[in-house]
Design a protein around this motif. Structure first.
Motif, PDB file in Angstrom:
ATOM      1  N   ILE A 135       0.851  -1.327  -0.067  1.00 53.72           N
ATOM      2  CA  ILE A 135      -0.123  -0.091   0.055  1.00 53.72           C
ATOM      3  C   ILE A 135       0.779   1.166   0.071  1.00 53.72           C
ATOM      4  N   GLY A 136       0.522   2.151  -0.713  1.00 51.69           N
ATOM      5  CA  GLY A 136       1.452   3.525  -0.981  1.00 51.69           C
ATOM      6  C   GLY A 136       0.520   4.856  -0.618  1.00 51.69           C
ATOM      7  N   LEU A 137       1.180   5.852  -0.399  1.00 50.60           N
ATOM      8  CA  LEU A 137       0.692   7.315  -0.292  1.00 50.60           C
ATOM      9  C   LEU A 137       1.258   8.099  -1.477  1.00 50.60           C
ATOM     10  N   PHE A 138       0.246   8.411  -2.274  1.00 55.63           N
ATOM     11  CA  PHE A 138       0.916   9.366  -3.165  1.00 55.63           C
ATOM     12  C   PHE A 138       0.300  10.729  -3.340  1.00 55.63           C
ATOM     13  N   LYS A 139       0.756  11.599  -4.085  1.00 54.18           N
ATOM     14  CA  LYS A 139       0.524  12.843  -4.345  1.00 54.18           C
ATOM     15  C   LYS A 139      -1.063  13.019  -4.891  1.00 54.18           C
ATOM     16  N   GLY A 140      -1.663  13.920  -4.644  1.00 55.78           N
ATOM     17  CA  GLY A 140      -3.067  14.218  -5.195  1.00 55.78           C
ATOM     18  C   GLY A 140      -2.882  14.549  -6.604  1.00 55.78           C
ATOM     19  N   VAL A 141      -4.059  14.796  -7.203  1.00 56.26           N
ATOM     20  CA  VAL A 141      -4.187  14.963  -8.774  1.00 56.26           C
ATOM     21  C   VAL A 141      -4.025  16.519  -8.947  1.00 56.26           C
ATOM     22  N   ASP A 142      -4.189  17.387  -8.106  1.00 59.66           N
ATOM     23  CA  ASP A 142      -4.293  18.654  -8.025  1.00 59.66           C
ATOM     24  C   ASP A 142      -2.836  18.902  -7.366  1.00 59.66           C
ATOM     25  N   GLU A 143      -1.793  19.483  -8.131  1.00 56.37           N
ATOM     26  CA  GLU A 143      -0.676  19.862  -7.784  1.00 56.37           C
ATOM     27  C   GLU A 143      -0.550  21.038  -6.759  1.00 56.37           C
ATOM     28  N   GLY A 144      -1.461  21.937  -6.939  1.00 60.90           N
ATOM     29  CA  GLY A 144      -1.506  23.051  -6.157  1.00 60.90           C
ATOM     30  C   GLY A 144      -2.208  22.789  -4.730  1.00 60.90           C
ATOM     31  N   LYS A 145      -2.850  21.625  -4.586  1.00 58.09           N
ATOM     32  CA  LYS A 145      -3.663  21.242  -3.383  1.00 58.09           C
ATOM     33  C   LYS A 145      -2.930  20.021  -2.761  1.00 58.09           C
ATOM     34  N   ASP A 146      -2.086  19.685  -3.256  1.00 55.26           N
ATOM     35  CA  ASP A 146      -1.586  18.322  -2.899  1.00 55.26           C
ATOM     36  C   ASP A 146      -1.305  18.159  -1.420  1.00 55.26           C
ATOM     37  N   GLN A 147      -1.673  17.488  -0.490  1.00 51.82           N
ATOM     38  CA  GLN A 147      -1.579  17.553   0.989  1.00 51.82           C
ATOM     39  C   GLN A 147      -0.894  16.185   1.406  1.00 51.82           C
ATOM     40  N   SER A 148      -0.176  15.319   0.474  1.00 59.23           N
ATOM     41  CA  SER A 148       0.705  14.210   1.030  1.00 59.23           C
ATOM     42  C   SER A 148       1.494  14.425   1.829  1.00 59.23           C
ATOM     43  N   TYR A 149       2.147  15.565   1.740  1.00 61.07           N
ATOM     44  CA  TYR A 149       3.241  15.976   2.768  1.00 61.07           C
ATOM     45  C   TYR A 149       2.816  15.974   4.201  1.00 61.07           C
ATOM     46  N   LYS A 160      -4.077   1.581   5.141  1.00 63.37           N
ATOM     47  CA  LYS A 160      -5.035   0.626   4.683  1.00 63.37           C
ATOM     48  C   LYS A 160      -6.497   0.786   5.016  1.00 63.37           C
ATOM     49  N   HIS A 161      -6.503   1.781   6.383  1.00 69.66           N
ATOM     50  CA  HIS A 161      -7.752   1.750   6.983  1.00 69.66           C
ATOM     51  C   HIS A 161      -8.425   3.475   6.479  1.00 69.66           C
ATOM     52  N   LEU A 162      -7.636   4.128   5.339  1.00 67.46           N
ATOM     53  CA  LEU A 162      -7.718   5.366   5.273  1.00 67.46           C
ATOM     54  C   LEU A 162      -8.327   5.609   3.765  1.00 67.46           C
ATOM     55  N   PHE A 163      -9.329   6.303   3.722  1.00 70.56           N
ATOM     56  CA  PHE A 163      -9.926   6.758   2.274  1.00 70.56           C
ATOM     57  C   PHE A 163      -9.652   8.061   2.016  1.00 70.56           C
ATOM     58  N   LEU A 164      -9.312   8.649   0.814  1.00 69.37           N
ATOM     59  CA  LEU A 164      -9.212   9.722   0.566  1.00 69.37           C
ATOM     60  C   LEU A 164      -9.829  10.316  -0.826  1.00 69.37           C
ATOM     61  N   PRO A 165     -11.167  10.281  -0.848  1.00 70.00           N
ATOM     62  CA  PRO A 165     -11.934  10.474  -2.136  1.00 70.00           C
ATOM     63  C   PRO A 165     -11.492  11.407  -2.798  1.00 70.00           C
ATOM     64  N   ALA A 166     -11.303  12.848  -2.001  1.00 71.73           N
ATOM     65  CA  ALA A 166     -10.744  14.235  -2.602  1.00 71.73           C
ATOM     66  C   ALA A 166      -9.432  14.044  -3.695  1.00 71.73           C
ATOM     67  N   GLY A 167      -8.824  13.134  -3.478  1.00 66.36           N
ATOM     68  CA  GLY A 167      -7.441  13.044  -3.851  1.00 66.36           C
ATOM     69  C   GLY A 167      -7.365  12.798  -5.306  1.00 66.36           C
ATOM     70  N   THR A 168      -8.257  12.212  -6.004  1.00 69.91           N
ATOM     71  CA  THR A 168      -8.164  11.995  -7.331  1.00 69.91           C
ATOM     72  C   THR A 168      -9.013  13.306  -8.186  1.00 69.91           C
ATOM     73  N   PHE A 169      -9.429  14.195  -7.532  1.00 72.14           N
ATOM     74  CA  PHE A 169      -9.920  15.252  -8.373  1.00 72.14           C
ATOM     75  C   PHE A 169      -9.188  16.734  -7.869  1.00 72.14           C
ATOM     76  N   LYS A 170      -9.469  17.672  -8.635  1.00 75.11           N
ATOM     77  CA  LYS A 170      -8.807  18.942  -8.423  1.00 75.11           C
ATOM     78  C   LYS A 170      -9.848  19.728  -7.561  1.00 75.11           C
ATOM     79  N   LYS A 171      -9.214  20.856  -7.001  1.00 76.26           N
ATOM     80  CA  LYS A 171     -10.248  21.679  -6.322  1.00 76.26           C
ATOM     81  C   LYS A 171     -11.511  22.190  -6.753  1.00 76.26           C
ATOM     82  N   GLU A 172     -11.347  22.662  -7.896  1.00 75.52           N
ATOM     83  CA  GLU A 172     -12.360  23.225  -8.404  1.00 75.52           C
ATOM     84  C   GLU A 172     -13.537  22.113  -9.043  1.00 75.52           C
ATOM     85  N   GLU A 173     -12.973  21.120  -9.222  1.00 76.56           N
ATOM     86  CA  GLU A 173     -14.145  19.817  -9.626  1.00 76.56           C
ATOM     87  C   GLU A 173     -14.735  19.347  -8.277  1.00 76.56           C
TER      88      GLU A 173
END
Length: 352
Positions: A135-149, A160-173
């Motif tokens: 299992i891995g942690l990756f940057k979000g699609v929106d480079e300007g909003k990425d919060q993986s840091y 494995k118990h964490l869901f991040l639904p917003a990560g595959t969208f840009k903020k405006e989306e």
């Protein structure tokens, strides 16, 4: 699957919960009451009474059960107290990283399991991917909003118990989804600064809750005293020193001595480091036994730079930058990436 969705009252966490509902998950909204240390929360800070009420309303609109969970004691002990202690040690802490590691991925996950849920979800802009047992942690699609840091200290066993639904969208989306659902948070402004800072800033928090005396001292530049200061907690490495106290050009905080209270200022070039030592590393890959290449961020908004990591002890690495970095700051988080994937991260011990 039952999922506890952390709802702050903003657009990101609300839409995250909605996206999970669309996928057929059983979603329970939870808002964490974290802080009311001064009896008031400034505007545009998360955790305010208005935000809690907004979360309650959004859960009602989504048609999901909602609970308010009191984590104020845990937050004060693990986040606020640590924040104060580190500033009084001459460090520059990052409480948001610790909050995600301890409050959300530990205490909230434990709560979720107690109520029969298998996972938690947040509105962070990052992506969790799994492949078989890995299992891995990756940057979000929106480079300007990425919060993986901010999530790098969540170990793989908890990811494995964490869901991040917003990560595959840009903020405006995300805002567009909220508008289509007629959610009133669609245009809500984002929270700013620390949730427990006052209108006067974080210094008031340190002065009130610090467990040791405020350490006063001198600001010096090239061996000369510029002025007396009223506490090392008012300084961070790289902070500008005012013109009225020094030469007619920019000078910056170079070092902070918590024993003597001496704050040394220097030119910008004096604050450039070719390397650093990072401690208490959380690895998302098998801990390296030899030098590896990666990119590294030394603060959230800094540009990634190529680097070589060399293990120098248990959960400790020596980092050699490909180009000098300005204001390498002890206490801040350094996060290591391989392309878009986080491979690890820890706390900056010292620059070199």
């Amino acid at each position: 699957m039952k999922i506890v969705a952390a709802m702050s009252g903003g657009v990101d966490s609300t839409v995250a919960a909605a996206l999970l509902l669309e996928k057929g998950f059983e979603v329970v909204g939870v808002t964490m009451r974290l802080w009311d240390g001064f009896g008031e929360t400034p505007p545009r800070r998360c955790c305010s009474p208005e935000d809690i009420e907004s979360a309650v309303q959004m859960a009602r609109v989504l048609g999901i059960h909602h609970e308010i969970v009191d984590f104020r004691e845990e937050f004060f002990k693990n986040i606020v107290q640590r924040f104060c202690d580190e500033y009084l040690q001459g460090l520059t802490p990052n409480p948001c990283v610790v909050c995600n590691e301890v409050i959300k991925s530990q205490f909230l996950l434990e709560y979720a399991k107690r109520v029969g849920a298998e996972a938690i979800a947040t509105g962070h802009y990052a992506i969790v991917k799994s492949s078989g047992e890995a299992i891995g942690l990756f940057k979000g699609v929106d480079e300007g909003k990425d919060q993986s840091y901010f999530l790098h200290r969540i170990p793989p066993l908890r990811l494995k118990h964490l869901f991040l639904p917003a990560g595959t969208f840009k903020k405006e989306e995300i805002r567009q989804i909220a508008r289509k659902m007629n959610l009133k948070v669609a245009s809500k402004a984002e929270s700013q600064e620390l949730c427990f800072a006052t209108p006067k800033g974080y210094s008031e928090v340190v002065e009130r809750f610090g467990r040791v005396n405020i350490i006063k001292g001198l600001v010096i530049y090239k061996g000369k005293v510029l002025y007396e200061h009223n506490g090392i907690h008012n300084f961070t490495i790289g902070k500008r020193c005012g013109y009225k106290h020094g030469p007619n050009h920019r000078i910056f905080v170079k070092s902070i001595d918590p024993e003597t209270g001496i704050v040394e200022a220097g030119e910008r070039e004096d604050l450039l480091s070719n390397s650093m030592v990072v401690k208490d590393v959380v690895w998302h890959i098998p801990e390296p036994e030899k030098m590896i290449e990666c990119t590294v961020k030394i603060r959230y908004r800094s540009k990634e730079v190529k680097a070589l990591l060399e293990p120098v002890g248990a959960s400790k690495v020596f980092v050699k930058f490909s180009e000098p970095q300005f204001a390498v700051t002890p206490g801040q988080a350094a996060v290591f990436y391989s392309d878009r994937m986080i491979i690890g991260g820890g706390w900056i011990d010292k620059g070199g």
